[in-house]
Motif scaffolding. Sequence first.
Motif, PDB file in Angstrom:
ATOM      1  N   ARG A 196      12.531  -1.118   1.775  1.00 24.87           N
ATOM      2  CA  ARG A 196      11.094  -0.911   1.940  1.00 24.87           C
ATOM      3  C   ARG A 196      10.692   0.450   1.397  1.00 24.87           C
TER       4      ARG A 196
ATOM      5  N   TRP B  68       5.498   4.250   9.782  1.00 27.19           N
ATOM      6  CA  TRP B  68       6.294   3.277   9.038  1.00 27.19           C
ATOM      7  C   TRP B  68       7.739   3.757   9.018  1.00 27.19           C
TER       8      TRP B  68
ATOM      9  N   GLU C 184      -5.434   2.564   0.830  1.00 26.82           N
ATOM     10  CA  GLU C 184      -4.768   2.815   2.112  1.00 26.82           C
ATOM     11  C   GLU C 184      -3.254   2.734   1.915  1.00 26.82           C
ATOM     12  N   PRO C 185      -2.471   3.354   2.812  1.00 35.18           N
ATOM     13  CA  PRO C 185      -1.014   3.192   2.725  1.00 35.18           C
ATOM     14  C   PRO C 185      -0.626   1.715   2.777  1.00 35.18           C
ATOM     15  N   ARG C 186       0.349   1.345   1.968  1.00 28.27           N
ATOM     16  CA  ARG C 186       0.807  -0.048   1.908  1.00 28.27           C
ATOM     17  C   ARG C 186       2.326  -0.074   1.985  1.00 28.27           C
TER      18      ARG C 186
ATOM     19  N   PRO D 199       3.329  -5.675  -2.112  1.00 25.94           N
ATOM     20  CA  PRO D 199       2.971  -5.328  -0.729  1.00 25.94           C
ATOM     21  C   PRO D 199       3.508  -6.338   0.287  1.00 25.94           C
TER      22      PRO D 199
ATOM     23  N   ASP E  34       2.406  -7.809   3.817  1.00 26.90           N
ATOM     24  CA  ASP E  34       1.148  -7.904   4.558  1.00 26.90           C
ATOM     25  C   ASP E  34       1.410  -7.695   6.046  1.00 26.90           C
TER      26      ASP E  34
ATOM     27  N   LEU F 298       5.752  -1.732   1.073  1.00 25.35           N
ATOM     28  CA  LEU F 298       6.166  -2.473  -0.119  1.00 25.35           C
ATOM     29  C   LEU F 298       7.604  -2.946   0.008  1.00 25.35           C
TER      30      LEU F 298
ATOM     31  N   LEU G 229       6.845   3.001   0.929  1.00 27.42           N
ATOM     32  CA  LEU G 229       5.465   3.137   1.376  1.00 27.42           C
ATOM     33  C   LEU G 229       4.643   3.771   0.268  1.00 27.42           C
ATOM     34  N   TRP G 230       3.571   3.096  -0.100  1.00 21.74           N
ATOM     35  CA  TRP G 230       2.589   3.652  -1.031  1.00 21.74           C
ATOM     36  C   TRP G 230       1.648   4.562  -0.243  1.00 21.74           C
TER      37      TRP G 230
ATOM     38  N   TRP H  53      -4.350   1.324  -4.572  1.00 20.20           N
ATOM     39  CA  TRP H  53      -4.625   0.907  -3.201  1.00 20.20           C
ATOM     40  C   TRP H  53      -5.196   2.090  -2.429  1.00 20.20           C
TER      41      TRP H  53
END
Length: 248
Positions: free
Chosen positions: A59, A53, A95-97, A134, A136, A99, A61-62, A93
């Motif tokens: 942006r 990412w 998995e990594p998301r 998030p 998508d 955002l 990242l979770w 969550w």
Amino acid sequence: MSQSGLSPSSTAMILGVLDLPAGTWFPWHAHESHQLAWSAQGVVAVNVGDAQWVLPPTRALWIPAGVVHRTGAMDHALLRGIYAEVGRCPVDWPEPRLLTVRPLLRELLEYLTGDIGDEPRRRAEAVAFDLLEPVDVVPITVPMPTDPRARQVAEMLVADPADDRGLAGFGQVVGAAERTLARLFLAECHLTFGAWRTQARLRAALPWLAEGLPLDGVARRVGYSSASAFVAAFRRAVGIPPGQYFSG
């Protein structure tokens, strides 16, 4: 990384601030807490396995607790390491998301980095968690083959994603038949060579897109004849067009 100084019992979030020179990468590691990787200035990248990412300030990242990853600065960046205690975090969550960081969330994260009381901090944290939105998308993954011949082909394309040679042309360089290379990419990367090349090109495009370079220029740099062809390939692979991927 400097911490806010609050004890874990007084807050769900611990925030750190780090000035990262361009090209700085942390080694692979994992955290006991969930992490929100976000750069208030500059562009950072996060790798999780074969996925990457690229994160401009719009942006974040979770990264769930326990997920092995590495983080690096594409250019000079002000990284905000935001850690959330697993037992007290309302977001879980697995998995990594990716955002969206809209202006309100950005201001809240900057506010939480400061020295504020416990009760105002708890209220601000609750709003910040509510604002985690998030995007998508399908992560861009570029698995590398292990066979020396296929890996040499992959490394040539990572170095120059605009290289338009087919497997027959690469095979003359690495000493392998076209069919052999095609079989190796499919067996070792679980992608056809064409699909693998697309992923490599899209990953190479992310830093330039994050910097706001014109689509025509990005498309040419990664081997597409037009911006429209690049946008179509990006949408098919990722699920959204490149403009939406980074828009605030």
